[in-house]
Design an enzyme around this catalytic site. Structure first.
Site, mmCIF file in Angstrom:
data_model
loop_
_atom_site.group_PDB
_atom_site.id
_atom_site.type_symbol
_atom_site.label_atom_id
_atom_site.label_comp_id
_atom_site.label_asym_id
_atom_site.label_seq_id
_atom_site.Cartn_x
_atom_site.Cartn_y
_atom_site.Cartn_z
ATOM 1 N N LYS A 1 0.831 -1.215 0.000
ATOM 2 C CA LYS A 1 0.000 0.000 0.000
ATOM 3 C C LYS A 1 0.856 1.251 0.000
ATOM 4 C CE LYS A 1 -4.383 -1.694 1.588
ATOM 5 N NZ LYS A 1 -5.551 -1.530 2.399
ATOM 6 N N LYS B 1 -5.195 -9.323 -6.223
ATOM 7 C CA LYS B 1 -6.450 -9.611 -5.517
ATOM 8 C C LYS B 1 -7.504 -8.551 -5.801
ATOM 9 C CE LYS B 1 -6.559 -7.503 -0.969
ATOM 10 N NZ LYS B 1 -7.828 -7.277 -0.325
ATOM 11 N N LYS C 1 -11.039 -3.270 -2.806
ATOM 12 C CA LYS C 1 -11.969 -2.140 -2.755
ATOM 13 C C LYS C 1 -11.318 -0.857 -3.203
ATOM 14 C CE LYS C 1 -13.830 -3.179 1.542
ATOM 15 N NZ LYS C 1 -13.250 -2.466 2.645
HETATM 16 P P1 ATP Z 1 -8.526 -2.955 0.290
HETATM 17 O O1 ATP Z 1 -8.099 -3.835 -0.836
HETATM 18 O O2 ATP Z 1 -8.959 -1.612 -0.113
HETATM 19 O O3 ATP Z 1 -7.579 -2.974 1.435
HETATM 20 P P2 ATP Z 1 -10.284 -5.051 0.889
HETATM 21 O O4 ATP Z 1 -11.066 -5.291 -0.338
HETATM 22 O O5 ATP Z 1 -9.150 -5.951 1.227
HETATM 23 O O6 ATP Z 1 -9.833 -3.561 0.887
HETATM 24 P P3 ATP Z 1 -11.154 -5.110 3.679
HETATM 25 O O7 ATP Z 1 -12.162 -4.267 4.336
HETATM 26 O O8 ATP Z 1 -9.744 -4.838 3.981
HETATM 27 O O9 ATP Z 1 -11.322 -5.046 2.092
HETATM 28 O O10 ATP Z 1 -11.482 -6.617 3.941
HETATM 29 C C1 ATP Z 1 -12.688 -7.166 4.414
HETATM 30 C C2 ATP Z 1 -12.604 -8.670 4.425
HETATM 31 O O11 ATP Z 1 -12.645 -9.161 3.079
HETATM 32 C C3 ATP Z 1 -11.321 -9.240 5.032
HETATM 33 O O12 ATP Z 1 -11.641 -10.389 5.782
HETATM 34 C C4 ATP Z 1 -10.488 -9.584 3.839
HETATM 35 O O13 ATP Z 1 -9.540 -10.573 4.125
HETATM 36 C C5 ATP Z 1 -11.548 -10.050 2.856
HETATM 37 N N1 ATP Z 1 -11.112 -9.856 1.476
HETATM 38 C C6 ATP Z 1 -10.696 -8.705 0.905
HETATM 39 N N2 ATP Z 1 -10.392 -8.875 -0.382
HETATM 40 C C7 ATP Z 1 -10.615 -10.188 -0.656
HETATM 41 C C8 ATP Z 1 -10.491 -10.985 -1.830
HETATM 42 N N3 ATP Z 1 -10.077 -10.474 -2.962
HETATM 43 N N4 ATP Z 1 -10.821 -12.288 -1.753
HETATM 44 C C9 ATP Z 1 -11.260 -12.823 -0.597
HETATM 45 N N5 ATP Z 1 -11.398 -12.131 0.556
HETATM 46 C C10 ATP Z 1 -11.092 -10.820 0.542
#
Ligand code: ATP
Ligand code: LTN
Length: 333
Positions: free
Chosen positions: A113, A195, A198
């Protein structure tokens, strides 16, 4: 026997996508009866990167609505907003003083990040894992369901808990990560080697939970695949593999059944059928979301109720920790 306590968190940023849903939220819902659950909307984590204040507030309410619409039952699980319980920040500060810099410098999420943000990176982003450790340790958590990307942070939580306990005696329960075998890492539709995230705002990167059927169909049709033909689960072909994993999780069918079903068919059929499955899979959630958000006060009432429920638990832990590290209390009377 007492139920195991689960704690997990999700940031109220960006648009919640099917990676969050399949890797986290749908599993929280599925195991609600089995565990005692605490789910937290981690707005203090969200501000580790710049946020628009109005948007952050509305995303926090939206996320609460989405979690309820996805099936989190507030009578069975506690749902609250991190900044409403001040002990999260308070314990994070104390834990900071027990975390060696070297442990933090190894965190891969920070490395990734911070590269994106360059010189704008905040100290808060570096310290993100200490706040996450505080979230988990405040509640004597047994299990932390997270996607693959958060495993290292849960390990750091265990390490700091053990370090504190070895200095001051048993204080924190040592939590275990709970990582799904399938779907722990749903990949981006536009780039199946990174991955689904968001914070990625390219239009075809992710299917969001409130996308319309047309949006879902278009995004899935445009998903990056390869030039081969055979429809098979195969990690060396990340594009089609990712689509099949999403199919597997929405259909609850076995890999063999899915491969048999698509035998002799091409990628276009996979995409069309997958889009249909995702549209139908998200429909009940979208309908419930619409009903729930008709009364915005209901969301506020639930936010308050959740925070009131966990405050005494968090306060008791922080007061135990303060006592142990020697922070003086004002004695009344
Ligand atoms: P960012 O990528 O902006 O950090 P994020 O999409 O990882 O955000 P979080 O709020 O950090 O979202 O994560 C919420 C939950 O979703 C966590 O348990 C995280 O491990 C899971 N998660 C996030 N992205 C994925 C993905 N691509 N596949 C499966 N699980 C995910
Ligand atoms: N860092 C996590 C969100 C999060 C969390 C937590 C998850 C914050 N605190 C405590 C589990 C337990 C993420 O980015 N997914």
């Amino acid at each position: 026997m007492a139920k195991k306590r689960v704690f997990s968190g999700i940031q109220p940023t960006g648009n919640i996508h099917i990676g969050n849903y399949l890797g986290a939220i749908s599993r929280w819902v599925a195991t609600q009866k089995e565990y005692e659950n605490i789910f937290c909307i981690v707005d203090l984590h969200a501000i580790t990167v710049p946020q628009d204040p109005t948007e952050l507030k509305s995303k926090t309410r939206e996320l609460l609505g989405l979690l309820l619409a996805a099936g989190i039952d507030p009578d069975m699980s506690t749902l609250f907003v991190q900044s409403h319980v001040k002990e999260h920040a308070e314990l994070a500060w104390i834990l900071n003083c027990f975390i060696p810099m070297g442990w933090m410098q190894r965190m891969t999420q920070f490395k990734e990040k911070s590269q994106k943000q360059k010189e704008q990176v905040s100290v808060g982003l570096f310290d993100y894992p200490a706040l996450m450790a505080s979230d988990i340790l405040l509640y004597d958590t047994d299990l932390v369901p997270v996607g693959d990307d958060q495993k290292q942070h849960v390990e750091l939580t265990r390490d700091v808990a053990q370090r504190f306990n070895s200095i001051y005696g048993p204080t924190f329960k040592i939590p275990e990560p709970l990582i799904p075998q399938v779907g722990a890492r749903i990949m981006g539709l536009d780039d199946p080697t990174s991955k689904m995230s968001k914070s990625e705002d390219k239009p075809s990167h992710a299917v969001h939970l409130l996308d319309t059927p047309d949006e879902i169909l278009n995004k899935i049709r445009r998903a990056t695949t390869d030039s081969q033909k055979e429809v098979k689960f195969d990690e060396s072909r990340p594009g089609i593999n990712n689509l099949l994993v999403i199919y597997e999780l929405f259909s609850h069918k076995s890999r063999q059944e899915i491969e048999d079903h698509f035998a002799g068919k091409g990628y276009a059929e996979v995409k069309n059928e997958l889009a249909e499955l995702v549209i139908e899979g998200l429909r009940p959630l979208q309908e419930r979301y619409k009903e729930l958000t008709e009364d915005p006060n209901e969301i506020d009432r639930l936010m308050e109720k959740g925070a009131e429920k966990v405050k005494p638990v968090a306060a008791a832990k922080v007061s135990e920790v303060k006592e142990k590290v020697g922070l003086a209390r004002i004695c009344q009377g």
